[in-house]
Scaffold this active site. Structure first.
Site, short mmCIF file in Angstrom:
data_model
loop_
_atom_site.label_atom_id
_atom_site.label_comp_id
_atom_site.label_asym_id
_atom_site.label_seq_id
_atom_site.Cartn_x
_atom_site.Cartn_y
_atom_site.Cartn_z
NE ARG A 147 50.82 46.46 42.45
CZ ARG A 147 51.71 47.29 41.90
NH1 ARG A 147 52.18 48.29 42.60
NH2 ARG A 147 52.10 47.09 40.66
CG HIS A 189 56.15 47.95 45.13
ND1 HIS A 189 57.30 47.69 44.41
CD2 HIS A 189 55.21 48.34 44.21
CE1 HIS A 189 57.08 47.93 43.12
NE2 HIS A 189 55.83 48.34 42.97
CG HIS A 197 54.54 44.07 44.15
ND1 HIS A 197 54.38 42.76 43.78
CD2 HIS A 197 54.24 44.81 43.04
CE1 HIS A 197 54.01 42.70 42.51
NE2 HIS A 197 53.91 43.93 42.05
NE ARG A 257 52.06 52.50 43.17
CZ ARG A 257 52.44 51.62 42.23
NH1 ARG A 257 51.91 51.67 41.02
NH2 ARG A 257 53.34 50.69 42.50
CD GLU A 287 50.38 46.01 35.55
OE1 GLU A 287 50.21 46.75 36.54
OE2 GLU A 287 51.43 46.02 34.88
#
Length: 590
Positions: free
Chosen positions: A297, A370, A253, A405, A119
């Site tokens: 992100r 998110h 997000h 995060r 990811e």
């Protein structure tokens, strides 16, 4: 079984796991959740949970130190390095515990080893997944089954449909807790007031409370979070006098569907090779960051906002004002027909239901609220600044995430720090040192006047205000507009509050769950806006167009913590009918 009683508030990964571990340690445990056990952000999590496994199972060349470095980089220098090291080094043992509770991760058919995905902002494939893209649901269902089994044995009392409205406190004169260096006795949390399934006010006593109530995505007009994410735990802690921190850091997000209620398209899809394109078909992310579509992100969301501002792209029929497109057609081509449906069955079904064939066409996507990196400040053992109150999961601010995060660290944080919180509680009870409560050593700033005075604002109006004034890109003018609006308004209740005949609990207001949720949303909105105004620089998920410069000292955490100077938690001593944990039969009625 010990006579020490722990109330766990919330049924996401942190609450379920914490309740199970406390019960295994012999504590009396009550697990309270305002909906059904499966109603949580955890159940919606798609991408996975990250961990560096043993040498034989980890990706080639991957190490715990690399996971630590990736987490620190994604957090934009604002992480607590000690908390990050705890998270990454202890991950493998909690993954093993999940498997012990019945969670089965996907395995590579060729090697038989647990399959690992890649990811954004990860330097190696270390994301475990289950059910393809249903990791959160598989984990939650496994833990819920274990909780139900424990409840059948009388080890956990499960109270669904119970909404906690206040934390009850033992008076300082009756408290045996001391803080740093043997400071005088301090008031401690000694139970909760709550609305049962009939919306009647009740109280329940405990030796400690673990807040694991999740996030606050419902603050914003566009969010991937379920309806239950209304910031209740942060509001409870604030009213009880606990310090909160990093409130300005709210992650958006980058790839939520721009139609059909902002369904999340997991970052793992881009990890598999999908790319972002604008309306003209241009793959634009490499212009904004060297990692392109796999940038952190906050970078991707901000890049989308910048690109949309430059191109003014709007999708036909999109629910949001503007969007870009996620192109996964190349993934299907490179891996063969049927790959997307097999690897991402949840996304495949959801997009098909909305009329998309993502093997052949691009999906319209937009950033959506998110995850809140900020929350109730804790130490490395889940202890807040209020004795007897623990916090874990998204409701907590452990310092792990910093200003942004890292993908798939959230489920892991819920595991690691709920375990540590339970261990701290159990150790205190069994060692006879329950009088010592160090908690986080902070110097919080006083923030009076939260929430504002009474007036009227609908929840829809609040969410629109926050989306336009405190979203992906902010500035002083928009934040001040939001602060002024919040200072002069209180969310309008859509239903009148009923009276109560119980004088012992009549002080607890409001009476209806919806009213309480609305007040919690207003309160945490104010906290976020005040914190965003106070941070006059840009870092991670907090970007101010009027203050684009970074912190004065790069890679040095400068978190701001806040405390409510007017906190007056209701003393348990004034409530004559505080109950003990209900029996299993009683809990089934609630």
């Amino acid at each position: 079984m010990s006579n020490s009683h722990l109330i766990v508030v919330g049924s996401g990964i942190a609450g379920l796991y914490g309740a199970l571990l406390a019960a295994e340690s012999g504590m009396r445990v009550t697990l309270m959740t305002k909906g059904a056990l499966a109603q949580s952000n955890t159940h919606h999590a798609q991408g996975g949970i990250c961990a560096v496994l043993g040498p034989q199972d980890a990706a080639p060349g991957d190490t715990v130190e690399a996971h630590i470095a990736d987490t620190l980089t994604a957090g934009a220098g604002q992480c607590d390095p000690a908390a990050v090291r705890v998270l990454c080094t202890e991950a493998v043992s909690d993954i093993a515990a999940l498997e012990r509770f019945g969670v089965a991760f996907d395995r590579d058919p060729a090697s038989g080893k647990r399959a690992l995905g890649l990811e954004g902002a990860h330097s190696a494939a270390r994301i475990l997944h289950a059910g393809g893209d249903a990791t959160g649901a598989v984990i939650a269902d496994g833990l819920i089954a274990a909780v139900r089994d424990a409840a059948e044995l009388g080890l956990i009392t499960v109270m669904e449909g119970c909404f906690v409205t206040e934390l009850l406190a033992a008076a300082a004169s009756d408290s045996h807790f001391t803080g740093h260096a043997g400071t005088p006795p301090r008031a401690s949390v000694a139970g909760v007031a709550y609305l049962d399934s009939r919306e009647e006010l009740q109280t329940l006593a405990a030796d400690a409370v673990l807040l694991a109530s999740g996030g606050a995505g419902q603050l914003f007009e566009f969010t991937t979070n379920p309806d239950v994410a209304t910031g209740d735990g942060v509001a409870l802690a604030w009213r009880a006098g606990a310090a909160v921190g990093d409130m300005e850091y709210f992650q958006f997000h980058p790839t939520a569907l721009a139609v059909g209620g902002n369904f999340l398209i997991s970052e793992a899809v881009r990890g598999a090779g999908a790319v972002l394109r604008d309306a003209a078909g241009d793959r634009f992310m490499p212009r904004y960051h060297r990692d392109g579509d796999l940038a952190p992100r906050d970078v991707v969301s901000r890049s989308i906002a910048a690109h949309l501002a430059a191109t003014s792209a709007v999708a036909d029929g999109a629910d949001s004002a503007a969007c870009v497109y996620l192109d996964a057609t190349g993934v299907e081509t490179s891996h063969g027909a049927g790959y997307l449906a097999k690897r991402f069955p949840t996304i495949d079904a959801a997009t098909a239901a909305l009329g998309f064939d993502w093997t052949r066409e691009w999906l319209p996507v937009t950033p959506a609220a998110h995850y809140w990196m900020g929350g109730v400040a804790t130490d490395l053992h889940g202890r807040t600044t209020v004795p007897g109150l623990f916090a874990a999961g998204e409701v907590a601010c452990t310092g792990v995430h910093g200003a942004n995060r890292l993908a798939s660290n959230s489920l892991l944080e819920g595991l690691v720090f709920s375990r540590r919180a339970v261990r701290a509680f159990v150790d205190a009870v069994t060692s006879g040192e329950s009088t010592h409560w160090p908690g986080p050593d902070l110097s919080p700033r006083s923030l009076p006047g939260v929430p504002g005075t009474q007036s009227s604002m609908t929840r829809q109006a609040l969410r629109h205000l926050m989306g336009t004034s405190a979203g992906v890109v902010r500035d002083a003018a928009g934040l001040q507009l939001a602060a002024d609006a919040l200072a002069g308004h209180q969310l309008k209740s859509e239903r009148p509050a009923p009276s109560t005949q119980d004088a012992d609990v009549s002080a607890f207001q409001p009476i209806r769950q919806q009213d309480a949720e609305d007040q919690n949303l207003e309160l945490v909105s104010s906290l976020l806006v005040h914190a965003a105004l106070a941070r006059e620089n840009s870092v991670g998920a907090h970007f101010r167009r009027d203050c684009p410069q970074g912190p004065a000292v790069a890679d040095a955490r400068e978190s701001t913590f806040w405390i409510n100077p007017n906190a007056q938690p209701q003393s348990v001593a004034t409530v004559s009918s505080v109950a003990t944990a209900p029996t299993q039969r009683e809990s089934e009625k609630v």
